[in-house]
Design a protein around this motif. Structure first.
Motif, PDB file in Angstrom:
ATOM      1  N   LEU A 151       2.542  -2.142  -3.784  1.00  0.00           N
ATOM      2  CA  LEU A 151       2.703  -3.819  -3.263  1.00  0.00           C
ATOM      3  C   LEU A 151       2.396  -4.436  -2.073  1.00  0.00           C
ATOM      4  O   LEU A 151       1.985  -5.213  -1.713  1.00  0.00           O
ATOM      5  CB  LEU A 151       4.216  -4.170  -3.534  1.00  0.00           C
ATOM      6  CG  LEU A 151       4.284  -3.030  -4.868  1.00  0.00           C
ATOM      7  CD1 LEU A 151       5.805  -3.813  -4.843  1.00  0.00           C
ATOM      8  CD2 LEU A 151       4.179  -4.329  -5.843  1.00  0.00           C
TER       9      LEU A 151
ATOM     10  N   ALA B  41      -1.448  -5.081  -2.864  1.00  0.00           N
ATOM     11  CA  ALA B  41      -1.411  -6.235  -3.284  1.00  0.00           C
ATOM     12  C   ALA B  41      -1.535  -7.300  -2.937  1.00  0.00           C
ATOM     13  O   ALA B  41      -2.409  -8.379  -3.459  1.00  0.00           O
ATOM     14  CB  ALA B  41      -0.848  -5.655  -4.389  1.00  0.00           C
TER      15      ALA B  41
ATOM     16  N   LEU C 122       2.671  -5.398 -10.621  1.00  0.00           N
ATOM     17  CA  LEU C 122       1.187  -5.324  -9.674  1.00  0.00           C
ATOM     18  C   LEU C 122       1.037  -6.756 -10.478  1.00  0.00           C
ATOM     19  O   LEU C 122       0.361  -7.166  -9.267  1.00  0.00           O
ATOM     20  CB  LEU C 122       0.413  -4.604 -10.553  1.00  0.00           C
ATOM     21  CG  LEU C 122      -0.517  -4.392  -9.168  1.00  0.00           C
ATOM     22  CD1 LEU C 122      -0.443  -4.084  -7.133  1.00  0.00           C
ATOM     23  CD2 LEU C 122      -1.801  -3.543  -9.196  1.00  0.00           C
ATOM     24  N   ASN C 123       0.880  -7.447 -11.566  1.00  0.00           N
ATOM     25  CA  ASN C 123      -0.042  -8.002 -11.706  1.00  0.00           C
ATOM     26  C   ASN C 123       0.684  -9.024 -11.633  1.00  0.00           C
ATOM     27  O   ASN C 123      -0.116 -10.593 -10.735  1.00  0.00           O
ATOM     28  CB  ASN C 123      -0.288  -8.154 -13.276  1.00  0.00           C
ATOM     29  CG  ASN C 123      -1.225  -7.279 -13.895  1.00  0.00           C
ATOM     30  OD1 ASN C 123      -1.743  -6.559 -12.942  1.00  0.00           O
ATOM     31  ND2 ASN C 123      -1.669  -7.217 -15.087  1.00  0.00           N
TER      32      ASN C 123
ATOM     33  N   THR D  46       0.081 -10.242  -7.775  1.00  0.00           N
ATOM     34  CA  THR D  46      -1.252 -10.236  -7.411  1.00  0.00           C
ATOM     35  C   THR D  46      -1.477 -11.935  -7.659  1.00  0.00           C
ATOM     36  O   THR D  46      -2.196 -13.092  -7.229  1.00  0.00           O
ATOM     37  CB  THR D  46      -2.048  -9.948  -8.208  1.00  0.00           C
ATOM     38  OG1 THR D  46      -1.880  -8.351  -8.064  1.00  0.00           O
ATOM     39  CG2 THR D  46      -3.360 -10.071  -7.979  1.00  0.00           C
TER      40      THR D  46
END
Length: 643
Positions: free
Chosen positions: A500, A503, A533-534, A537
């Protein structure tokens, strides 16, 4: 015979004219034409043959097929010529020829034998027709039909004949009608037989009405029921076009049929609800009033029925003054009331709907029908009388109907896109597995220093990247394979802490607020990591290059019916406690017009990227029976909460 005319010279002239005519005719023919003698040697060709094959008539004269064309083509030509000379008859066959540019063209050959004066075969004349465009069209049609059969829409064509015999139907008819396409095409069942007996006469009458009008080309939105072989009944929406002959008579009917059962059932439930609301409103919420109109146009309350207090909470004594009713109208609706009053004073009857603010502060919608009363002489408006009906429940029902319609439309869109994405992804993934498998086998067969190894590794990497895209499409469609286990959200986030941190951009400060105790749920930890994660981001990219903060929060929250209805969720999810992961940023926010499309596949507001991130998140969340709530204002940052 005329005196002084040489008969031999006349014959030569005639032959010359005939030869000149033949040459001109061959030159004018757009298709390639060639000639051979009985021994297989070329005698010549026309201009079209020269242009396609890149060889002149003079250059090919006296040569055989083995001297001019590739050996595999020459062998076929030779065998075909021998068969034709042995049994003279028109010969037609498909073949592929290599033209002057080295391009292989599919063609249809046509050949025949010509004879000498004694009736013996003297040679062969032939031509061919390029059918490349036809082959490409056939391939394109096959691809279009394959895509069509993956959609929920069923396409029909039936003849204008008794029973509506089917000439074409898409293969996906079995999903909706419960009958395979072959049963329709073979005449085992007609389209008319599938329509519910109670709807058959109505549908037949509609078809007959539109069929008889020669200037009407189509009729749309024809709803009716179809009965499946197992007795199940489905509502369908039929949009049909009539194809007519030159005299206007129908030749066939072409239609697109979609399943609208869910929408019809929702509308029926809504109508039953509206009927109940209407009865309650009519029995308990009506009142009437009258206003006297002074010569200068001033209004004075004359009287009002007891229903005034039931609707507004005010008694007649509490609403004195010339604008008694206007005093309880919502400020935003008062201009509409003033406009209606101007029309009434000019003698125009009008009905308007507006909001009242009750004594208790509640907003209520009313329908107000008012008309002017004219004096006997002069025609001046002396009184305005009106009847007010409380339509609050009706308006709420209308809003609920619109919400249900939007919900049904969104569900249908997601279902259609999910079916299409899932079908393509499965087929695509199977192809990629074959590519990867064969690539690995090829690598195992090559020595370590083989030049081709680098190319094969590039093929393998490209196939794996494509397989990842296929997995994302499966996740979006909700058809990905989940490995379910008990997952601690806090542990999952902590395990990802290093990832993370990478990211998010260097200018972004990442803050974690993890609940104690940690929320747990049953799910696929790999898929849930991709969700986190998406979202992180996207939040980081929303800040751009300026400094900012992204906050990740975990916890448990109660989701009531209002939240479930407003969020991106399946409508059947129950109220209750849901584990959540919330990601917020203080970036630029999301434009209001973009909010409804955030989770559409390939929709993106970025300059680069596939735009699959949030679509995949939605697919994973649907697969976990969850929902997504989004709050954002331009300039005020965004918050994505996954429950």
């Amino acid at each position: 015979m005329e005196i002084g005319v040489d008969p031999g010279a006349a014959t030569v002239d005639a032959l010359e004219r005939q030869l000149s005519f033949t040459r001109a005719l061959l030159s004018a023919i757009p298709n390639p034409v060639f000639f051979k003698d009985a021994e297989g040697r070329y005698l010549g060709c026309n201009r079209a043959f020269e242009e396609v094959m890149g060889v002149t008539s003079d250059a090919m004269r006296g040569k055989t097929v083995f001297e001019l064309w590739p050996s595999h083509e020459a062998h076929v030509y030779h065998q075909k010529d021998l068969a034709l000379l042995a049994a003279p008859a028109r010969q037609v066959y498909e073949f592929e020829v290599t033209d002057k540019d080295g391009r292989v063209r599919p063609v249809i050959y046509g050949k025949d034998v010509f004879f000498d004066q004694q009736g013996r075969p003297a040679g062969i004349v032939g031509t061919f027709l390029d059918i490349s465009e036809r082959k490409e069209a056939e391939a394109a049609l096959a691809d279009a039909l394959a895509i069509l059969n993956r959609t929920p829409a069923v396409v029909f064509r039936w003849r204008a004949a008794p029973g509506w015999p089917v000439e074409f139907v898409s293969e996906n008819v079995v999903q909706l009608f419960g009958r395979p396409a072959g049963a329709f095409l073979a005449g085992e069942v007609s389209y008319l037989d599938t329509i519910h007996p109670d709807d058959r006469a109505r549908v037949s009458d509609e078809v007959a009405e539109h069929s008889g009008a020669g200037d009407r080309e189509s009729f749309a939105h024809l709803p009716y029921r179809v009965v499946r072989p197992d007795g199940g009944v489905r509502w369908v929406d039929d949009r049909t076009t009539i194809r007519r002959a030159a005299d206007g008579a129908p030749v066939c009917y072409e239609g697109i049929v979609t399943d609208v059962t869910a929408q019809v059932e929702a509308e029926q439930a809504l109508r039953r609800s509206e009927a109940r609301y209407r009865v309650v409103s009519e029995l308990s919420s009506d009142f009437a009033y009258a206003l006297d109109v002074a010569p200068d146009g001033a209004l004075t309350p004359a009287w009002a029925t007891d229903g005034l207090e039931r609707v507004t909470g005010y008694t007649r004594a509490e609403l004195p003054g010339p604008r008694a009713i206007a005093q309880v109208v919502h400020p935003d609706d008062r201009p509409l009331l003033e406009e209606r009053t101007s029309d009434l004073l000019r003698g125009i009857t009008r009905r308007i709907a507006y909001r009242l603010v009750t004594k208790g502060g509640e907003l209520r919608w009313v329908s107000d029908l008012a008309q002017p009363v004219l004096e006997a002489r002069g025609g001046r408006v002396i009184r305005i009388v009106g009847a007010v009906q409380d339509i609050t429940e009706r308006r709420r029902a209308e809003e609920e109907r619109l919400r249900l319609e939007r919900q049904v439309q969104q569900a249908q869109k997601l279902e259609s896109l999910g079916v299409l994405a899932g079908g393509i992804a499965h087929d695509f993934n199977n192809i990629l597995m074959a590519i990867l498998g064969n690539t690995e086998l090829a690598l195992s067969c090559l020595p370590d220093d083989a030049p081709a190894r680098g190319h094969l590794k590039e093929i393998g990497q490209a196939a794996r990247r494509a397989a990842e895209l296929a997995r994302q499409m499966l996740a979006y469609s909700g058809r990905a394979t989940f490995v379910t286990e008990r997952v601690s959200l806090n542990a999952l986030v902590k395990e990802m802490s290093e990832l993370l941190a990478v990211a998010v951009a260097k200018n972004v400060r990442l803050e974690l607020e993890l609940a104690d105790p940690s929320p747990t749920l049953l799910g696929d930890s790999t898929q849930l990591r991709q969700v986190v994660l998406n979202l992180l981001t996207n939040a980081s990219e929303a800040l751009g290059e300026r400094p900012g903060t992204v906050r990740l929060t975990t916890g448990v929250r109660h989701c009531d019916r209002a939240l479930l209805a407003a969020a991106h969720a399946a409508p059947e999810l129950p109220e209750g406690s849901y584990a959540f992961v919330e990601v917020s940023d203080d970036g630029a926010g999301i434009a209001a017009e973009d909010l409804p499309r955030l989770f559409d596949p390939f929709f993106t507001t970025k300059f680069a990227g596939r735009g699959l991130g949030l679509a995949v998140v939605q697919g994973i969340v649907r697969g976990h029976r969850g929902l997504i709530d989004v709050e954002s204002l331009p300039g005020g940052g965004s918050t994505f909460c996954v429950y």
